[in-house]
Design a protein around this motif. Sequence first.
Motif, PDB file in Angstrom:
ATOM      1  N   VAL A  54       0.825  -1.221   0.000  1.00  0.00           N
ATOM      2  CA  VAL A  54       0.000   0.000   0.000  1.00  0.00           C
ATOM      3  C   VAL A  54       0.859   1.272   0.000  1.00  0.00           C
ATOM      4  CG1 VAL A  54      -2.014  -1.054   1.072  1.00  0.00           C
ATOM      5  CG2 VAL A  54      -0.283   0.024   2.527  1.00  0.00           C
ATOM      6  N   GLU A  55       2.123   1.128   0.263  1.00  0.00           N
ATOM      7  CA  GLU A  55       2.948   2.344   0.445  1.00  0.00           C
ATOM      8  C   GLU A  55       2.942   3.314  -0.735  1.00  0.00           C
ATOM      9  OE1 GLU A  55       6.770   1.957   2.254  1.00  0.00           O
ATOM     10  OE2 GLU A  55       6.037   0.578   3.788  1.00  0.00           O
ATOM     11  N   PRO A  56       2.960   2.803  -1.971  1.00  0.00           N
ATOM     12  CA  PRO A  56       2.966   3.773  -3.089  1.00  0.00           C
ATOM     13  C   PRO A  56       1.708   4.642  -3.149  1.00  0.00           C
ATOM     14  CG  PRO A  56       3.562   1.565  -3.828  1.00  0.00           C
ATOM     15  CD  PRO A  56       3.095   1.427  -2.417  1.00  0.00           C
ATOM     16  N   TYR A  57       0.666   4.242  -2.454  1.00  0.00           N
ATOM     17  CA  TYR A  57      -0.600   4.976  -2.512  1.00  0.00           C
ATOM     18  C   TYR A  57      -0.775   5.938  -1.346  1.00  0.00           C
ATOM     19  CZ  TYR A  57      -0.929   1.289  -5.794  1.00  0.00           C
ATOM     20  OH  TYR A  57      -0.627   0.447  -6.829  1.00  0.00           O
ATOM     21  N   LEU A  58       0.225   5.949  -0.474  1.00  0.00           N
ATOM     22  CA  LEU A  58       0.135   6.761   0.738  1.00  0.00           C
ATOM     23  C   LEU A  58       1.314   7.712   0.817  1.00  0.00           C
ATOM     24  CD1 LEU A  58      -0.735   3.821   3.147  1.00  0.00           C
ATOM     25  CD2 LEU A  58      -2.338   5.468   2.162  1.00  0.00           C
ATOM     26  N   ARG A  59       1.126   8.771   1.597  1.00  0.00           N
ATOM     27  CA  ARG A  59       2.240   9.688   1.867  1.00  0.00           C
ATOM     28  C   ARG A  59       2.972   9.129   3.085  1.00  0.00           C
ATOM     29  NH1 ARG A  59       1.333  14.420  -1.094  1.00  0.00           N
ATOM     30  NH2 ARG A  59      -0.853  14.742  -1.673  1.00  0.00           N
ATOM     31  N   MET A  60       3.922   8.243   2.817  1.00  0.00           N
ATOM     32  CA  MET A  60       4.584   7.571   3.931  1.00  0.00           C
ATOM     33  C   MET A  60       5.428   8.544   4.759  1.00  0.00           C
ATOM     34  SD  MET A  60       3.231   4.680   3.794  1.00  0.00           S
ATOM     35  CE  MET A  60       4.083   3.928   5.182  1.00  0.00           C
ATOM     36  N   ASP A  61       5.798   9.678   4.143  1.00  0.00           N
ATOM     37  CA  ASP A  61       6.566  10.658   4.928  1.00  0.00           C
ATOM     38  C   ASP A  61       5.723  11.322   6.011  1.00  0.00           C
ATOM     39  OD1 ASP A  61       5.050  11.911   2.968  1.00  0.00           O
ATOM     40  OD2 ASP A  61       6.521  13.475   2.532  1.00  0.00           O
ATOM     41  N   ARG A  62       4.421  11.046   6.008  1.00  0.00           N
ATOM     42  CA  ARG A  62       3.567  11.622   7.055  1.00  0.00           C
ATOM     43  C   ARG A  62       3.187  10.605   8.118  1.00  0.00           C
ATOM     44  NH1 ARG A  62      -1.149  14.895   6.411  1.00  0.00           N
ATOM     45  NH2 ARG A  62      -0.406  15.410   8.465  1.00  0.00           N
ATOM     46  N   MET A  63       3.692   9.382   8.012  1.00  0.00           N
ATOM     47  CA  MET A  63       3.350   8.372   9.002  1.00  0.00           C
ATOM     48  C   MET A  63       4.256   8.531  10.226  1.00  0.00           C
ATOM     49  SD  MET A  63       0.851   6.811   7.781  1.00  0.00           S
ATOM     50  CE  MET A  63       0.018   7.079   6.202  1.00  0.00           C
ATOM     51  N   PRO A  64       3.820   8.151  11.415  1.00  0.00           N
ATOM     52  CA  PRO A  64       2.539   7.535  11.717  1.00  0.00           C
ATOM     53  C   PRO A  64       1.392   8.534  11.617  1.00  0.00           C
ATOM     54  CG  PRO A  64       3.731   7.993  13.753  1.00  0.00           C
ATOM     55  CD  PRO A  64       4.644   8.357  12.628  1.00  0.00           C
ATOM     56  N   HIS A  65       0.218   8.020  11.284  1.00  0.00           N
ATOM     57  CA  HIS A  65      -0.961   8.883  11.196  1.00  0.00           C
ATOM     58  C   HIS A  65      -1.497   9.213  12.586  1.00  0.00           C
ATOM     59  CE1 HIS A  65      -3.263   5.332  12.078  1.00  0.00           C
ATOM     60  NE2 HIS A  65      -2.941   4.718  10.943  1.00  0.00           N
ATOM     61  N   ILE A  66      -2.492  10.079  12.617  1.00  0.00           N
ATOM     62  CA  ILE A  66      -2.988  10.581  13.914  1.00  0.00           C
ATOM     63  C   ILE A  66      -4.005   9.661  14.580  1.00  0.00           C
ATOM     64  CG2 ILE A  66      -2.689  13.001  13.242  1.00  0.00           C
ATOM     65  CD1 ILE A  66      -5.892  12.975  13.022  1.00  0.00           C
ATOM     66  N   TRP A  67      -4.443   8.599  13.889  1.00  0.00           N
ATOM     67  CA  TRP A  67      -5.576   7.841  14.424  1.00  0.00           C
ATOM     68  C   TRP A  67      -5.184   6.950  15.592  1.00  0.00           C
ATOM     69  CZ3 TRP A  67      -5.615   7.220   8.638  1.00  0.00           C
ATOM     70  CH2 TRP A  67      -6.286   8.303   8.040  1.00  0.00           C
ATOM     71  N   CYS A  68      -6.124   6.778  16.506  1.00  0.00           N
ATOM     72  CA  CYS A  68      -5.893   6.040  17.753  1.00  0.00           C
ATOM     73  C   CYS A  68      -5.660   4.550  17.490  1.00  0.00           C
ATOM     74  CB  CYS A  68      -7.117   6.136  18.662  1.00  0.00           C
ATOM     75  SG  CYS A  68      -7.605   7.785  19.156  1.00  0.00           S
ATOM     76  N   PRO A  69      -5.047   3.854  18.432  1.00  0.00           N
ATOM     77  CA  PRO A  69      -4.985   2.396  18.363  1.00  0.00           C
ATOM     78  C   PRO A  69      -6.409   1.821  18.336  1.00  0.00           C
ATOM     79  CG  PRO A  69      -3.585   3.217  20.143  1.00  0.00           C
ATOM     80  CD  PRO A  69      -4.367   4.388  19.621  1.00  0.00           C
ATOM     81  N   GLY A  70      -6.659   0.934  17.392  1.00  0.00           N
ATOM     82  CA  GLY A  70      -7.982   0.305  17.327  1.00  0.00           C
ATOM     83  C   GLY A  70      -8.989   1.079  16.513  1.00  0.00           C
ATOM     84  N   CYS A  71      -8.639   2.299  16.065  1.00  0.00           N
ATOM     85  CA  CYS A  71      -9.512   3.062  15.167  1.00  0.00           C
ATOM     86  C   CYS A  71      -9.545   2.360  13.813  1.00  0.00           C
ATOM     87  CB  CYS A  71      -8.963   4.476  14.997  1.00  0.00           C
ATOM     88  SG  CYS A  71      -9.765   5.418  13.676  1.00  0.00           S
ATOM     89  N   GLY A  72     -10.698   2.383  13.166  1.00  0.00           N
ATOM     90  CA  GLY A  72     -10.813   1.658  11.901  1.00  0.00           C
ATOM     91  C   GLY A  72     -10.527   2.487  10.661  1.00  0.00           C
ATOM     92  N   ILE A  73     -10.297   3.781  10.820  1.00  0.00           N
ATOM     93  CA  ILE A  73     -10.128   4.627   9.631  1.00  0.00           C
ATOM     94  C   ILE A  73      -8.934   4.147   8.801  1.00  0.00           C
ATOM     95  CG2 ILE A  73      -9.725   6.972   8.765  1.00  0.00           C
ATOM     96  CD1 ILE A  73     -11.106   8.022  11.315  1.00  0.00           C
ATOM     97  N   GLY A  74      -7.854   3.786   9.498  1.00  0.00           N
ATOM     98  CA  GLY A  74      -6.669   3.303   8.797  1.00  0.00           C
ATOM     99  C   GLY A  74      -6.982   2.052   7.978  1.00  0.00           C
ATOM    100  N   THR A  75      -7.839   1.202   8.520  1.00  0.00           N
ATOM    101  CA  THR A  75      -8.219  -0.005   7.777  1.00  0.00           C
ATOM    102  C   THR A  75      -8.974   0.357   6.497  1.00  0.00           C
ATOM    103  OG1 THR A  75      -8.289  -1.296   9.808  1.00  0.00           O
ATOM    104  CG2 THR A  75      -9.527  -2.169   7.927  1.00  0.00           C
ATOM    105  N   THR A  76      -9.838   1.350   6.586  1.00  0.00           N
ATOM    106  CA  THR A  76     -10.563   1.758   5.370  1.00  0.00           C
ATOM    107  C   THR A  76      -9.582   2.345   4.348  1.00  0.00           C
ATOM    108  OG1 THR A  76     -11.100   4.076   5.943  1.00  0.00           O
ATOM    109  CG2 THR A  76     -12.583   2.365   6.793  1.00  0.00           C
ATOM    110  N   VAL A  77      -8.584   3.079   4.838  1.00  0.00           N
ATOM    111  CA  VAL A  77      -7.600   3.673   3.931  1.00  0.00           C
ATOM    112  C   VAL A  77      -6.775   2.564   3.272  1.00  0.00           C
ATOM    113  CG1 VAL A  77      -5.543   5.134   3.795  1.00  0.00           C
ATOM    114  CG2 VAL A  77      -7.493   5.855   5.179  1.00  0.00           C
TER     115      VAL A  77
END
Lengths: 72, 299, 385
Positions: free
Chosen positions: B20-43
Amino acid sequence: MAKGQVAITVERCKGCGFCVEFCPTHVLALSSAFNSKGYHPPHVVSGEKCSGCDLCGMYCPDFAIFGARHAR
Amino acid sequence: MSEAILDIPLDSTKTAINPVEPYLRMDRMPHIWCPGCGIGTTVNCFARALESSGLNLDKVAIVSGIGCTGRVAGYANLDSFHTTHGRAIPFATGLKLSNPELQVVVYSGDGDLFAIGGNHFIHAARRNMDIKVICVNNLTYAMTGGQTGPATPTEVISATSPYGVFEPSFNLVQLAEAAGASYVARWTTYHVKQLSRSMEEVLHKKGFCFIEVLSPCPTLYQRRNKMGDGLDAMKFYKEVSKVRHGAPTSECALTRAGEIVVGKFVDRDRPDYLELLNRQMTATLGDRYATPEVTCSEG
Amino acid sequence: MHADPNGVLTGVHFLDGDHACCEGTLAAGARFAAGYPITPSTEVVERFAWRIPTVGGIFIQMEDELAASIAIQGAVWGGAKAFTVTSGPGFSLMMEHIGYAAITETPCVFVNVQRGGPSTGLPTLPAQADMMQAKWGSHGDYSIIALCPNSPQECFDLTVTGFNLAEEFRVPVMMMLDECVGHMTEKVVIPEAGQIAITPRRFTYKSPAEFRLFEPREDLVPDMVKAGDGYRFHVTGLTHDERGYPSMNVETQDRLVRRMRDKLKPFANGRAVFEAENLDDAEVVVVSYGITSRVAQRATQMARAQGVRAGKFRIISAWPFPEQHIRELAGRVKAFVFPELNLGQMVHEVERCAAGRAKVISVPHAGGSVHKPEVILQAILEAAR
């Protein structure tokens, strides 16, 4: 020999456990060790069962794990 | 969709790159979402849908509003717009109309799209604007601390409903269908393969498309309601979800602990806004109609 | 570069200010407009909706002013020159997106045909009471340009100027008409396309690999891109660094907010647009803008006829405020007289610049009509005493 294997980026993990829970062949378990942020990342406990299906990769909200099949 | 499969030799997993890395701005990781949040899964599912769509991703733009899901645009390696609260859809409307070769995805939350932005949602659906709306529904305003939103089920406790929510919530899929959407589906973050397939499907579908994704919010929704952590929510989705493709959306309302109907409910063909515009102008103006050339030239 | 002849209705016309403004948008190269009906401004987009299908562009009537004011910004990032049109209540709703245009440096034009307020106020009658709102109405520190035409001809000319300035400085530009100017019908001369100068969008020449979305050039203005060209850029209303990524700390905030202010300094210092008459020997300067300037003109002539050395300073670019000129005048005149269709707004700017060196006399009017020239004359005579 296992059909596939997983790659884990330990430092990205936030320890949600999705990959461990939904791995169809129960390859993973949460480690008792911490990463530098204080989360317990997964580790491989039954590597030989990995099919490389990458379901762990799809579930991961933190892009910290993925599975892949070995080249034949 | 194609499964994300890497042919990697056994000894190189440490250097292999997550697909998935080519589709994401990996230079901005880690993202702001909490542990167990599902938004990252949808992304994650969205990244895979982008990959398997075969689209030229230089021509895919993503627009978000404000809130936890509003941050998705900032992590997608696309032309990406983090707009104002509730206004992702009208921004996307302008973007699409000025540059119709773009595939424009709106990615935002339930509060952003259906409370402050609710009016824009129904009007874009009415016009059958050719944009793809992905709504991560975590049933609350998470970014601001877990207040009651338009999709919060009755009887739950929230930061602004300390004695329990008593006002009825929207059934988002019914609303979308009634307003005119061409495509309406609902999944949860448990249904990663189906969700990814739906996302890929709408990337190839003309018209206003809507996907609702139910997603855990352990920190701000579940904690107050003693619903456990993110994994507990995922297990709950697995337990109570029923796939019913084509189910009447009126029967798909969500409740605090009841069944979750998932599936593709609507898939119909209606002429989209630009098609209707061109048709009308051609009919009335004939040769005098100049096909829109909206982008300006340089120097 | 010159205007695209497609949009230019060359010739001598008899147009009201709203329609002339619409012709200005077309001449300037606007090919996208989004609007929501509101008196007395709707005629601008009514004409655009009528004209644009044969020119080659899009008008969309949105569901409200919030939608209209952000749809145009989506269109700009898609590569269009775009504008919206409104009046008082709609202008209030657009405030958030004026802030968004400011922080994302989105070149676009907001036309506000002012009517009496507050709230629904006087839908069909003039006022000039949104002048401070144009500058300060959205939250936070930011800069905009505001232009005040006083005739249909200027509605055409200044709208072209407004679009050009938006491109040059990458700020939202406010066209501050009023109901009288918008609905007044006069001769409007639209030149040949080849005689209309157009500021093209400054698209970057850099490759995606070297390009940074908010890296300013020497003039403090960054280059533009549009979606779909492979730059994979990120635009946010959050405080952001030069890559366009959110960066919420004191240093980034300071750098960004100061640059957004400073990039307009060259305009404020030396390029202010105004009209001056009889200032050389003036003891009293009548400052005015928009429709009020036409009444003030009469009062100034009447004062001259009575032997008062009255001069005229008509503000055309109201924001940034032409403070250099007012400061200079304050050092050599006795007084400023400032009629406006509000209870005193821009007059505070004159007071600030005069800094006690000249008397400043406000001639307020709550709106709904224009001043009687005699009222302004009275103030001039009083100022001269």
